[in-house]
Each structure stands twice: as structure tokens, then as C-alpha cells.
Design an enzyme around this catalytic site. Sequence first.
Site, PDB file in Angstrom:
ATOM      1  N   ALA A  69       0.852  -1.181   0.000  1.00 53.73           N
ATOM      2  CA  ALA A  69       0.000   0.000   0.000  1.00 53.73           C
ATOM      3  C   ALA A  69       0.892   1.236   0.000  1.00 53.73           C
ATOM      4  O   ALA A  69       2.037   1.174   0.452  1.00 53.73           O
ATOM      5  CB  ALA A  69      -0.880  -0.014   1.242  1.00 53.73           C
ATOM      6  N   GLY A 113       0.478  -5.169   0.883  1.00 52.35           N
ATOM      7  CA  GLY A 113      -0.682  -5.240   0.002  1.00 52.35           C
ATOM      8  C   GLY A 113      -0.319  -5.775  -1.384  1.00 52.35           C
ATOM      9  O   GLY A 113      -1.166  -6.358  -2.062  1.00 52.35           O
ATOM     10  N   GLU A 116      -0.412  -9.480  -0.988  1.00 50.38           N
ATOM     11  CA  GLU A 116      -1.816  -9.893  -0.832  1.00 50.38           C
ATOM     12  C   GLU A 116      -2.547  -9.830  -2.168  1.00 50.38           C
ATOM     13  O   GLU A 116      -3.353 -10.698  -2.489  1.00 50.38           O
ATOM     14  CB  GLU A 116      -2.511  -8.997   0.205  1.00 50.38           C
ATOM     15  CG  GLU A 116      -1.981  -9.251   1.614  1.00 50.38           C
ATOM     16  CD  GLU A 116      -2.435  -8.197   2.607  1.00 50.38           C
ATOM     17  OE1 GLU A 116      -2.244  -6.993   2.321  1.00 50.38           O
ATOM     18  OE2 GLU A 116      -2.964  -8.557   3.654  1.00 50.38           O
TER      19      GLU A 116
HETATM   20  N1  CO8 Z   1       4.596   3.239  -0.151  1.00 52.50           N
HETATM   21  C1  CO8 Z   1       5.034   4.421  -0.607  1.00 52.50           C
HETATM   22  N2  CO8 Z   1       6.259   4.597  -1.162  1.00 52.50           N
HETATM   23  C2  CO8 Z   1       7.054   3.514  -1.259  1.00 52.50           C
HETATM   24  C3  CO8 Z   1       6.646   2.235  -0.804  1.00 52.50           C
HETATM   25  C4  CO8 Z   1       5.355   2.133  -0.224  1.00 52.50           C
HETATM   26  N3  CO8 Z   1       4.858   0.952   0.206  1.00 52.50           N
HETATM   27  N4  CO8 Z   1       7.658   1.370  -1.023  1.00 52.50           N
HETATM   28  C5  CO8 Z   1       8.632   2.052  -1.614  1.00 52.50           C
HETATM   29  N5  CO8 Z   1       8.284   3.355  -1.753  1.00 52.50           N
HETATM   30  C6  CO8 Z   1       9.065   4.457  -2.336  1.00 52.50           C
HETATM   31  C7  CO8 Z   1      10.160   4.910  -1.395  1.00 52.50           C
HETATM   32  O1  CO8 Z   1       9.650   5.803  -0.448  1.00 52.50           O
HETATM   33  C8  CO8 Z   1      11.133   5.535  -2.361  1.00 52.50           C
HETATM   34  O2  CO8 Z   1      10.652   6.808  -2.700  1.00 52.50           O
HETATM   35  P1  CO8 Z   1      11.692   8.062  -2.823  1.00 52.50           P
HETATM   36  O3  CO8 Z   1      12.599   7.675  -3.970  1.00 52.50           O
HETATM   37  O4  CO8 Z   1      10.815   9.218  -3.132  1.00 52.50           O
HETATM   38  O5  CO8 Z   1      12.415   8.135  -1.516  1.00 52.50           O
HETATM   39  C9  CO8 Z   1      11.012   4.670  -3.602  1.00 52.50           C
HETATM   40  O6  CO8 Z   1       9.757   3.977  -3.488  1.00 52.50           O
HETATM   41  C10 CO8 Z   1      12.099   3.625  -3.686  1.00 52.50           C
HETATM   42  O7  CO8 Z   1      12.115   2.899  -2.477  1.00 52.50           O
HETATM   43  P2  CO8 Z   1      13.458   2.683  -1.608  1.00 52.50           P
HETATM   44  O8  CO8 Z   1      14.384   3.825  -1.794  1.00 52.50           O
HETATM   45  O9  CO8 Z   1      13.034   2.360  -0.212  1.00 52.50           O
HETATM   46  O10 CO8 Z   1      14.057   1.398  -2.357  1.00 52.50           O
HETATM   47  P3  CO8 Z   1      14.985   0.257  -1.715  1.00 52.50           P
HETATM   48  O11 CO8 Z   1      15.413  -0.576  -2.873  1.00 52.50           O
HETATM   49  O12 CO8 Z   1      16.011   0.844  -0.834  1.00 52.50           O
HETATM   50  O13 CO8 Z   1      13.990  -0.602  -0.769  1.00 52.50           O
HETATM   51  C11 CO8 Z   1      11.956  -1.757  -0.221  1.00 52.50           C
HETATM   52  C12 CO8 Z   1      12.933  -1.316  -1.332  1.00 52.50           C
HETATM   53  C13 CO8 Z   1      12.609  -2.785   0.703  1.00 52.50           C
HETATM   54  C14 CO8 Z   1      10.756  -2.416  -0.927  1.00 52.50           C
HETATM   55  C15 CO8 Z   1      11.487  -0.540   0.613  1.00 52.50           C
HETATM   56  O14 CO8 Z   1      11.071   0.481  -0.269  1.00 52.50           O
HETATM   57  C16 CO8 Z   1      10.357  -0.804   1.567  1.00 52.50           C
HETATM   58  O15 CO8 Z   1      10.575  -1.373   2.643  1.00 52.50           O
HETATM   59  N6  CO8 Z   1       9.120  -0.390   1.204  1.00 52.50           N
HETATM   60  C17 CO8 Z   1       7.961  -0.527   2.070  1.00 52.50           C
HETATM   61  C18 CO8 Z   1       7.466  -1.957   2.098  1.00 52.50           C
HETATM   62  C19 CO8 Z   1       6.264  -2.075   3.033  1.00 52.50           C
HETATM   63  O16 CO8 Z   1       6.330  -1.819   4.219  1.00 52.50           O
HETATM   64  N7  CO8 Z   1       5.107  -2.494   2.467  1.00 52.50           N
HETATM   65  C20 CO8 Z   1       3.908  -2.644   3.235  1.00 52.50           C
HETATM   66  C21 CO8 Z   1       3.097  -1.401   3.144  1.00 52.50           C
HETATM   67  S1  CO8 Z   1       1.703  -1.424   4.240  1.00 52.50           S
HETATM   68  C22 CO8 Z   1       0.594  -2.347   3.417  1.00 52.50           C
HETATM   69  O17 CO8 Z   1       0.780  -2.799   2.322  1.00 52.50           O
HETATM   70  C23 CO8 Z   1      -0.687  -2.533   4.163  1.00 52.50           C
HETATM   71  C24 CO8 Z   1      -1.457  -3.588   3.447  1.00 52.50           C
HETATM   72  C25 CO8 Z   1      -2.865  -3.474   3.780  1.00 52.50           C
HETATM   73  C26 CO8 Z   1      -3.673  -4.083   2.693  1.00 52.50           C
HETATM   74  C27 CO8 Z   1      -3.507  -3.422   1.406  1.00 52.50           C
HETATM   75  C28 CO8 Z   1      -4.012  -2.045   1.450  1.00 52.50           C
HETATM   76  C29 CO8 Z   1      -3.619  -1.224   0.308  1.00 52.50           C
END
Ligand code: CO8
Length: 258
Positions: A69, A113, A116
Amino acid sequence: MTETSNYQYIIAETRGRVGLITFNRPQQLNALCDALVEELRQALDDFEASDAIGAIVITGSEKAFAAGADITAIKDFSYMDAYRRDYITRNWERITRCRKPVIAAVAGYALGGGCELAMMCDFILAADTAQFGQPEIKIGTLPGAGGTPPAARGGKAPECLTARLMGAEEAERAGLVARIVPADRLLEDALATADTIASFSLPVVMMIKESVNRAAESGLGEGLLFERRVFHASFSLEDQKEGMVAFVEKRKPVFQHR
Ligand code: CO8
């Protein structure tokens, strides 16, 4: 023939009888914002309504199927914001209501998400680079779109409590992934698989999907009964006659999807 629709966050195309949806929000690793999921619902509605489509593939980029998400968009939500918007239920669950088969072709991250959403599809084809995880616990929340029930049923989902990511091979062993393919062949294999499904009788494909889901959502007894009744119903199809007559006549069947 390929037709492309005008969307901002996805690309929707047709490849023969296959509808292909590609998440297209690369800067955010395909984080699933409301607008993206709204477009996904629209594309699924269109493919479902089209007689020319027999199967659907959903994919992302090399780096991410979807990283979950959109955390930026939901970080300030109150309970009432989430409840009033019917967050996740609206649009997200459109995949689970698809009557045509949907294949998730996953490379890179499928997290939260995103994982999922892949699990809502009928099956997952994974690139050898795929990484699955339910890391919500790390950001102070929990899976909200089906990440916990499969884990509760038999551990066949990424670990919600540890947030540990699962590679493609572990995911295949856990039953989460149907098949692993080299990353550079993922789309080709997914489209070929979908094309095979789309070449069969559409009503039979839909009946099989419905039977599989009915069994998963009810008990074995109910599932077997439903399967038997739908099997009986298949004898009302022109395609059943064509399929069996073609076998006897030693020729390829020509299905009319009726
Ligand atoms: N939301 C918003 N922005 C994101 C997300 C995200 N989930 N994931 C990555 N991004 C963005 C980063 O903020 C970054 O943006 P910017 O360049 O502007 O700083 C860009 O994408 C690239 O990401 P990273 O620099 O972090 O890239 P890395 O290669 O260093 O890391 C990762 C990749 C490991 C995937 C890391 O980005 C990460 O941990 N992301 C979050 C993963 C996460 O926690 N997902 C769960 C989200 S909560 C959720 O899904 C709730 C589910 C509920 C049901 C579904 C409802 C929609």
C-alpha cells in the site's frame, strides 16, 4: 494485436485473448495508491466484460511487482478515514470477484498489500528474483487484505510476525508460488500460460475457477458436491459436445465459448 488504454498508473493491453495489466508507478516501486487500484478495477471490469478476453495477467516491473500500500498516502489516516472510504474492500477486492482466471507474474518485491494482491490471483508465476513478504508489522500495522488467514491456515504465506522476506524458491516450497521462471522469461511464460487457458472453452474455465474457489471457501464435502453439479452442468455446453466429438474424430476442437 495490442491495444493500449490511457491510464496513469497502469498499462492495459490485449495480447490475443489475454488481457495484460502492468503496474506503472516505477518511482514508488508500484506502491498501490487509490488511483492505481481504481484503474486496476476499471481494467478488470473491461476485460471481464469483453468476450474477446479469456484470461488476465497482472505484472509489475523487474524491481517490484508492488511494494505494498502507498504508505505516504495512508500514514495520516484516522480509523474513520479508513472505515468511511471502505479502504481495501472497495476496488482491491475486485480481483477476488473476477470470474475469468487472473495470473500474477511477480518479479522483485511483492510486499504487504502487493503480496496480498498477488495472492488474490488464481496463481502466481514468480521470477527467480521475486521476494514475498508481509512487513506491515515493521510500520506499526498488520496485513489488511488477506495476509493473515492463509498464514493461519497452514503457514503458506510470508511470515506476518517476523516480516522476514521469502525468496522465490521458499515461496514455491510453501505453496505460495505455482512455478518459478528465469526473470527474463517471466512475461513471456505468463502470457503463454494465460494464452493456453484462454484457448480452452471460457465457460469451462470459469466453472473450474468457481469450483476451486468454492472448495477453498467452504468444506471439502461442499466443494466436492459443487464440483459434481458443475461437472454435470458442463454437459449442457456446445463446447463439451465439440471437445468430445473432436477427440473421437481425431481433430482439434474449435470452441465457441458457449
Ligand atoms: N509506499 C510508498 N512509497 C514507497 C513504498 C510504499 N509501500 N515502497 C517504496 N516506496 C518508495 C520509497 O519511499 C522511495 O521513494 P523516494 O525515492 O521518493 O524516496 C522509492 O519507493 C524507492 O524505495 P526505496 O528507496 O526504499 O528502495 P529500496 O530498494 O532501498 O527498498 C523496499 C525497497 C525494501 C521495498 C522498501 O522500499 C520498503 O521497505 N518499502 C515498504 C514496504 C512495506 O512496508 N510495504 C507494506 C506497506 S503497508 C501495506 O501494504 C498494508 C497492506 C494493507 C492491505 C492493502 C491495502 C492497500
